[in-house]
Write a protein that holds these residues in place. Sequence first.
Motif, PDB file in Angstrom:
ATOM      1  N   VAL A 147       0.865  -1.181   0.000  1.00 28.04           N
ATOM      2  CA  VAL A 147       0.000   0.000   0.000  1.00 28.04           C
ATOM      3  C   VAL A 147       0.899   1.227   0.000  1.00 28.04           C
ATOM      4  N   VAL A 148       0.691   2.100  -0.994  1.00 32.96           N
ATOM      5  CA  VAL A 148       1.546   3.277  -1.176  1.00 32.96           C
ATOM      6  C   VAL A 148       0.804   4.524  -0.733  1.00 32.96           C
ATOM      7  N   SER A 149       1.510   5.446  -0.149  1.00 27.94           N
ATOM      8  CA  SER A 149       0.924   6.742   0.187  1.00 27.94           C
ATOM      9  C   SER A 149       1.923   7.844  -0.133  1.00 27.94           C
ATOM     10  N   PRO A 150       1.405   9.007  -0.560  1.00 29.35           N
ATOM     11  CA  PRO A 150      -0.003   9.231  -0.903  1.00 29.35           C
ATOM     12  C   PRO A 150      -0.362   8.540  -2.208  1.00 29.35           C
ATOM     13  N   THR A 151      -1.653   8.359  -2.464  1.00 31.00           N
ATOM     14  CA  THR A 151      -2.090   7.698  -3.698  1.00 31.00           C
ATOM     15  C   THR A 151      -2.301   8.691  -4.829  1.00 31.00           C
ATOM     16  N   GLU A 152      -2.442   9.976  -4.493  1.00 28.77           N
ATOM     17  CA  GLU A 152      -2.553  11.037  -5.488  1.00 28.77           C
ATOM     18  C   GLU A 152      -1.757  12.238  -5.001  1.00 28.77           C
ATOM     19  N   LEU A 153      -1.103  12.920  -5.941  1.00 29.32           N
ATOM     20  CA  LEU A 153      -0.339  14.102  -5.553  1.00 29.32           C
ATOM     21  C   LEU A 153      -0.134  15.003  -6.756  1.00 29.32           C
ATOM     22  N   GLU A 154       0.250  16.238  -6.479  1.00 23.89           N
ATOM     23  CA  GLU A 154       0.546  17.210  -7.524  1.00 23.89           C
ATOM     24  C   GLU A 154       1.921  17.800  -7.264  1.00 23.89           C
ATOM     25  N   LEU A 155       2.733  17.851  -8.338  1.00 22.57           N
ATOM     26  CA  LEU A 155       4.086  18.383  -8.246  1.00 22.57           C
ATOM     27  C   LEU A 155       4.326  19.370  -9.365  1.00 22.57           C
ATOM     28  N   GLU A 156       5.066  20.429  -9.076  1.00 21.33           N
ATOM     29  CA  GLU A 156       5.544  21.315 -10.118  1.00 21.33           C
ATOM     30  C   GLU A 156       6.714  20.641 -10.835  1.00 21.33           C
ATOM     31  N   VAL A 157       6.966  21.041 -12.077  1.00 14.20           N
ATOM     32  CA  VAL A 157       8.116  20.508 -12.803  1.00 14.20           C
ATOM     33  C   VAL A 157       9.384  20.751 -11.992  1.00 14.20           C
ATOM     34  N   ALA A 175       8.133   3.940 -13.092  1.00 19.38           N
ATOM     35  CA  ALA A 175       7.396   5.104 -13.591  1.00 19.38           C
ATOM     36  C   ALA A 175       7.262   4.970 -15.100  1.00 19.38           C
ATOM     37  N   PRO A 176       6.130   4.468 -15.594  1.00 16.89           N
ATOM     38  CA  PRO A 176       5.943   4.385 -17.048  1.00 16.89           C
ATOM     39  C   PRO A 176       5.796   5.770 -17.651  1.00 16.89           C
ATOM     40  N   GLY A 177       6.156   5.893 -18.923  1.00 17.44           N
ATOM     41  CA  GLY A 177       6.074   7.185 -19.580  1.00 17.44           C
ATOM     42  C   GLY A 177       7.240   8.070 -19.188  1.00 17.44           C
ATOM     43  N   ASP A 178       7.139   9.353 -19.515  1.00 15.17           N
ATOM     44  CA  ASP A 178       8.255  10.257 -19.257  1.00 15.17           C
ATOM     45  C   ASP A 178       7.834  11.489 -18.474  1.00 15.17           C
ATOM     46  N   GLY A 179       6.669  11.458 -17.828  1.00 11.39           N
ATOM     47  CA  GLY A 179       6.222  12.625 -17.078  1.00 11.39           C
ATOM     48  C   GLY A 179       6.913  12.780 -15.741  1.00 11.39           C
ATOM     49  N   VAL A 180       7.259  11.644 -15.120  1.00 11.56           N
ATOM     50  CA  VAL A 180       7.947  11.660 -13.833  1.00 11.56           C
ATOM     51  C   VAL A 180       9.010  10.577 -13.838  1.00 11.56           C
ATOM     52  N   ARG A 234       7.818  16.459 -16.696  1.00 14.08           N
ATOM     53  CA  ARG A 234       7.041  17.149 -17.726  1.00 14.08           C
ATOM     54  C   ARG A 234       5.604  17.299 -17.243  1.00 14.08           C
ATOM     55  N   PRO A 235       4.900  18.326 -17.754  1.00 12.04           N
ATOM     56  CA  PRO A 235       3.492  18.500 -17.382  1.00 12.04           C
ATOM     57  C   PRO A 235       2.633  17.349 -17.877  1.00 12.04           C
ATOM     58  N   GLY A 236       1.512  17.143 -17.188  1.00 13.73           N
ATOM     59  CA  GLY A 236       0.560  16.099 -17.558  1.00 13.73           C
ATOM     60  C   GLY A 236       0.251  15.225 -16.361  1.00 13.73           C
ATOM     61  N   GLU A 237      -0.522  14.165 -16.608  1.00 18.17           N
ATOM     62  CA  GLU A 237      -0.868  13.209 -15.556  1.00 18.17           C
ATOM     63  C   GLU A 237      -0.079  11.935 -15.771  1.00 18.17           C
ATOM     64  N   SER A 238       0.659  11.511 -14.765  1.00 11.90           N
ATOM     65  CA  SER A 238       1.495  10.320 -14.846  1.00 11.90           C
ATOM     66  C   SER A 238       1.142   9.386 -13.699  1.00 11.90           C
ATOM     67  N   ARG A 239       1.715   8.163 -13.779  1.00  9.23           N
ATOM     68  CA  ARG A 239       1.475   7.189 -12.716  1.00  9.23           C
ATOM     69  C   ARG A 239       2.801   6.549 -12.316  1.00  9.23           C
ATOM     70  N   VAL A 240       2.869   6.182 -11.060  1.00  3.39           N
ATOM     71  CA  VAL A 240       4.019   5.475 -10.506  1.00  3.39           C
ATOM     72  C   VAL A 240       3.507   4.166  -9.910  1.00  3.39           C
ATOM     73  N   VAL A 269       0.155  11.048 -10.349  1.00  6.77           N
ATOM     74  CA  VAL A 269       0.933  12.286 -10.162  1.00  6.77           C
ATOM     75  C   VAL A 269       0.505  13.288 -11.223  1.00  6.77           C
ATOM     76  N   ARG A 270       0.018  14.429 -10.797  1.00  4.73           N
ATOM     77  CA  ARG A 270      -0.388  15.491 -11.722  1.00  4.73           C
ATOM     78  C   ARG A 270       0.653  16.607 -11.698  1.00  4.73           C
ATOM     79  N   VAL A 271       1.082  16.984 -12.894  1.00  3.47           N
ATOM     80  CA  VAL A 271       2.092  18.036 -13.033  1.00  3.47           C
ATOM     81  C   VAL A 271       1.478  19.160 -13.862  1.00  3.47           C
ATOM     82  N   PRO A 272       1.253  20.330 -13.279  1.00  8.12           N
ATOM     83  CA  PRO A 272       0.587  21.428 -14.008  1.00  8.12           C
ATOM     84  C   PRO A 272       1.397  21.901 -15.211  1.00  8.12           C
ATOM     85  N   GLN A 273       0.681  22.423 -16.202  1.00 14.18           N
ATOM     86  CA  GLN A 273       1.311  22.975 -17.397  1.00 14.18           C
ATOM     87  C   GLN A 273       2.186  24.173 -17.037  1.00 14.18           C
TER      88      GLN A 273
END
Length: 645
Positions: free
Chosen positions: A31-41, A67-72, A84-90, A103-107
Motif C-alpha cells: 500500500v503506497v501513500s499518498p495515492t494522489e499528488l501534484e508536483l511542479e516541474v 514510472a511508465p512514460g516520461d512525465g515523472v 514534464r506536465p501532464g498526468e502520470s502514474r508510478v 501524479v499530476r504536473v501542471p502545465q
Amino acid sequence: MFLRSPLLASALALATAGTPAAYAQERVQVVVSPTELELEVGGSIQLTAEIHGAEGEDLRAEVQWFAPGDGVTVSDDGLVTAVRPGESRVAAMFRGQPSWVTVRVPQLRAARIEAGVAGPVYVGATAPLQVAAYTELGDRVENAEFRHATSEPATATVDAIGRVLGHQPGRTTLTISAGDAEAQVEVTVEPNPAEDYELVASGDLSSLSTGDVAALQVIGRDGQGGDIGFQPLWSVTPGGAAVHPVDGRGLFVAEQPGTYSVTAIVGPAITRTVAVRVEPRRHTARLEIVGSGITTTHRAGDTWVFEGVDGRDYAYIGTFYHDWMKVWDVTDPTQPVLTDSVQLDARRINDVKIHPNNRLGIVTREGASSRRNGIVFLDLSTPAHPTILSEYTDTVTGGVHNVWILGDEDLVYACHNGTSELVILDIADPANPREINRWVHDEPVRSLHDVIVQDGYAYASFWNQGIYILDAGAGTHGGTARDPKLVSRWVSGQGNTHVAWRHGKYLFVAAEIYPSDWDPNAFGPIEARGYVEVLDMTDMDDPVKVAHYTVPEAGAHNLWSDDRDRLYVGYYQAGLRVLDISGELRGDLYRQGREIGAIKTSSPEAAVPNWSMTWGAQLFKGRIYTSDLHSGLWIAHLVQEELVP
C-alpha cells in the motif's frame, strides 16, 4: 503493446516470472501513500510503501518502483520527481502485483514566443500572424492566449484572431505576449497594387467526393496583368467541411456530402465566393474473413507471414504473457494448421520478424526467468518446425520489445527496454550476432517502443518524446545503416507515440492508450483508446501534421499499407480497419468516409470471448493477416465489387 511503457511491461513480466507459487496464496499486498499528488516541474516527493498482511516481517526491500512514460521519474527507494506536465502514474511492485500512485504536473507558463507575419501586408488587406509559445522545456503551449499591440495603429492593427490589417503605407512594431513571454515583429505595410481579384481552384468543384482535397487561391492582378498573392481568411458554410490555409492557398475538404459556399476574405471590403458540390465517397471493395486459428488458452502477440524454403506459407505468432511462439501453416488460408510451438524462457514474445531470405527468424524476449532477455534467432530450414539457432543477450539483457531487420545489410535494429536505446546488431553470422553501434536521443527521459526502416530512413517511436527520424542509409544527412544520423523529430501533442509507417509522402503515426486500471495479469475486455496522426514528410527536416484517423471509443495499434493506397490498421476492439489514403490527405479521415471496410476479430471460443483486440496487419499474397490479442490468427481479404451508379 503496453499501458504506457515497454519498460514497465518488461518489469511486470520479470516480477511475475520470478514469483514463487506460494506467494500468490498469501494475502500480502503493498500500500503506497499518498495515492494522489501534484508536483511542479522539478519538484520531488518521497513515497512510502507499507506491506499489509505480513506477520511481523519487514518486506519493504522487495518493493520495486517503476514510472511508465516520461512525465515523472522514480528512484529505487520511491523518490518521485516531476519532469514534464501532464498526468502520470508510478507503480510500486510487490510480488507481481502493482500499487499505483497518480501524479499530476501542471502545465508550465510560456517562456518564449516565436512570431512572424505570413507574407506581405497590403493596404486594405490582411495577413495572418504566425505565432507559437513554448515553455522553458521547449514544449509548445497548446491553446495559448496571445495579446497583441501595435506601435502605429494608423498604419496597421491586429484583430483578436491574429490577422494584421494594413491601413496605410508605413512601418509599425507589433508586440505579441502570452503570460510573461513577449515577442516583437516589425511590419511594413505596402500600397496595394491589385486592381482586380479572382478566386481560382484546382480541379472541378462540382465533382468532389468527401475526403477529396481541392486547392483554392485568390489571385490579385495589377494594371499590367501581373499576379499578386494574398493570404485570405477562409470561411465555409454550412458545417460539414473545412478550409485549411496553407501558403496562401485554401485546402477545402468535406466530411459530409452537400453544396458548400466558400468565401475568401482578403480584407474588409475584398471578398470572393465560390460554390462547391460534394458527393458521398464510394468504395468498390468489402472486407471479408477468409480463415482463422483461434486460441483459447492464451493471448497472442505479433505476427509475421512468409513463404518458407519448402514452398509453403507460414504465419509465426508470438504470445503475450506466455512462453511460446506459434507456427501456423497458412498455405491454404481458409484452413490454417498449427504445426509447432517453440517454447522459450520468456513471459512475453512480443515481436516476430523474418529475414528476407526466409531462412532466419527473430523473436523478441521479455520476462525471462534468468532475467537475461534479448532476442532469439531461429533456423528456418524446416519452417514448419523452426529450431533455435542462437540467442543474443549480452547488451540487451533488459529485454527487447521490437526489432526491424535490414536484410540487404544483414543488420537488426533492436529496441532495448533497459536503456531505451536503438541497438544495431550485425547478423552476417547469425550464430554469432554482435553489436556494432547504438543510437539514442539526449532527452533526460526516454522510452523507446518501436522502430521501422523504410527507404533509407528509420522511424523510432519514443512514446511521449515522439518520432525521431534518422538517416539510415538514405544519405541525405550523412547517415548509413550502420551509423544512422538524426534528421528531425516530431512530437504529438497527445503523446503515447507507439509506431509509425511511411507511405508515399506521408508518415502515419499510431498512438496507443491503455486504461489506467488495466491489470496485465487478468483476462478480460480492455477498453483501449488511440488514434493515427498523418504527417506530411515533403520536407524531411520539418514534418507537418495534416490529418488524423480516429475510430471513436477504440484504440489504434500497428499499421501496414499497400501499393493501391490503402492503409491497414489493427484498431484493437474496433477490429481490422482498411482506409483509403489515395490523393491528398487533410482533416478527419474517419468522418470523411475514407474507410473501405472493417471486421471484428472476435470469437466466442477465444481466450476472452467476443472481444476484439486486433493487433495489426500484414499483406501477403493478396491476403491480410493479423493476430488478435484475445483470439489468435485471422486472415481476411478485400473483395472487389462493381460500383453501382
